[in-house]
Design an enzyme around this catalytic site. Structure first.
Site, short mmCIF file in Angstrom:
data_model
loop_
_atom_site.label_atom_id
_atom_site.label_comp_id
_atom_site.label_asym_id
_atom_site.label_seq_id
_atom_site.Cartn_x
_atom_site.Cartn_y
_atom_site.Cartn_z
N CYS A 76 -26.98 19.67 65.16
CA CYS A 76 -26.77 18.42 66.02
C CYS A 76 -28.57 18.32 67.02
O CYS A 76 -28.78 16.78 66.31
CB CYS A 76 -26.13 18.77 67.36
SG CYS A 76 -25.18 17.28 68.49
N HIS A 166 -21.52 21.62 65.61
CA HIS A 166 -21.91 22.96 65.88
C HIS A 166 -21.42 24.20 64.81
O HIS A 166 -20.05 24.86 65.07
CB HIS A 166 -21.93 22.82 67.25
CG HIS A 166 -22.15 22.48 68.10
ND1 HIS A 166 -23.13 22.16 68.50
CD2 HIS A 166 -22.03 20.81 68.26
CE1 HIS A 166 -24.21 21.41 69.54
NE2 HIS A 166 -23.40 20.53 69.98
N GLU A 168 -22.33 26.92 64.59
CA GLU A 168 -22.33 27.92 65.50
C GLU A 168 -20.78 28.02 66.60
O GLU A 168 -20.94 29.59 66.74
CB GLU A 168 -23.61 28.02 66.39
CG GLU A 168 -23.99 27.62 67.79
CD GLU A 168 -23.99 25.37 67.45
OE1 GLU A 168 -24.19 25.65 65.98
OE2 GLU A 168 -23.82 25.10 67.80
N1 GLN Z 1 -25.81 13.73 72.59
C1 GLN Z 1 -27.35 14.96 71.93
C2 GLN Z 1 -28.96 14.38 72.18
O1 GLN Z 1 -28.57 12.80 71.25
C3 GLN Z 1 -26.88 15.90 71.17
C4 GLN Z 1 -25.83 16.59 71.62
C5 GLN Z 1 -25.51 17.66 71.03
O2 GLN Z 1 -26.50 18.74 70.72
N2 GLN Z 1 -24.60 18.77 70.62
O3 GLN Z 1 -29.71 14.63 71.99
#
Ligand code: GLN
Length: 185
Positions: A76, A166, A168
């Site tokens: 992410c 995610h 995890e």
């Molecule tokens: N929206 C976040 C970003 O742009 C990432 C979201 C996340 O890691 N769950 O950095």
């Protein structure tokens, strides 16, 4: 010893998942700590904040050097940091994996969700998306392991791995297990 970048975000959940998958884990906050691990996970969180903290800790160049010899798994916000170009808005990134990502690309209505994905050789995996980016471009050396809604969400390039979700936060350890296979070479 596998490192988890522990500047911001849900690094504790990654440490737990890696331990369940059989790894020894160390939290990494400085360049000297980075030198003591054989691989690194960059967790989810907020990529702009994490980038600022990387600069503050003078970790940007050490991380780029680390990526030339050791595997990194970005999830992410970690995926956003590893990318080669970032939009919405345009943001600096490390250029470790040849992908282009758009931040917060599912929009406000579909901020977060949990889905089951067919991850090919990894079997079925649960994917938790939280304000996730979408991978809009994959370079030639990038292998797509799983898609969601027609977009790649789990990819590999050489020793590196990227997930826009995610792993995890799910029970299974298949995705972390896959990364640990890469760590063993
Ligand atoms: N929206 C976040 C970003 O742009 C990432 C979201 C996340 O890691 N769950 O950095």
């Amino acid at each position: 010893m596998v490192g988890v970048l522990a500047l911001q975000g849900d690094y504790e959940a990654h440490a737990r998942a890696l331990r369940s998958a059989g790894a020894e884990v160390k939290e990494v906050r400085t360049a000297p700590e980075l030198e003591t691990v054989v691989a690194l996970v960059i967790p989810g969180g907020e990529s702009t904040t994490m980038l600022n903290l990387l600069h503050r800790e003078r970790l940007v160049e050490p991380l780029k050097r680390f990526s030339t010899v050791r595997p990194i798994f970005g999830t992410c916000a970690g995926a956003i940091l590893l990318a080669s170009d970032v939009t919405n808005p345009v943001q600096e990134c490390l250029g470790v994996v040849d992908i282009g990502v758009e931040r917060n690309a599912y929009g406000r209505q579909l901020d977060s969700r949990v889905v089951r994905l067919d991850a090919g050789e990894l079997g079925e995996v649960e994917a938790v998306f939280i304000r996730a980016p979408i991978i809009r471009r994959t370079g030639e050396g990038v292998k797509v392991i799983a898609n969601y809604n027609g977009d790649p969400v789990l990819v590999e390039q050489g020793m590196h791995m990227v997930a826009t979700f995610h792993p995890e936060l799910s029970m299974g350890t298949r995705v972390h297990g896959r990364f640990l296979e890469k760590v063993k070479g």
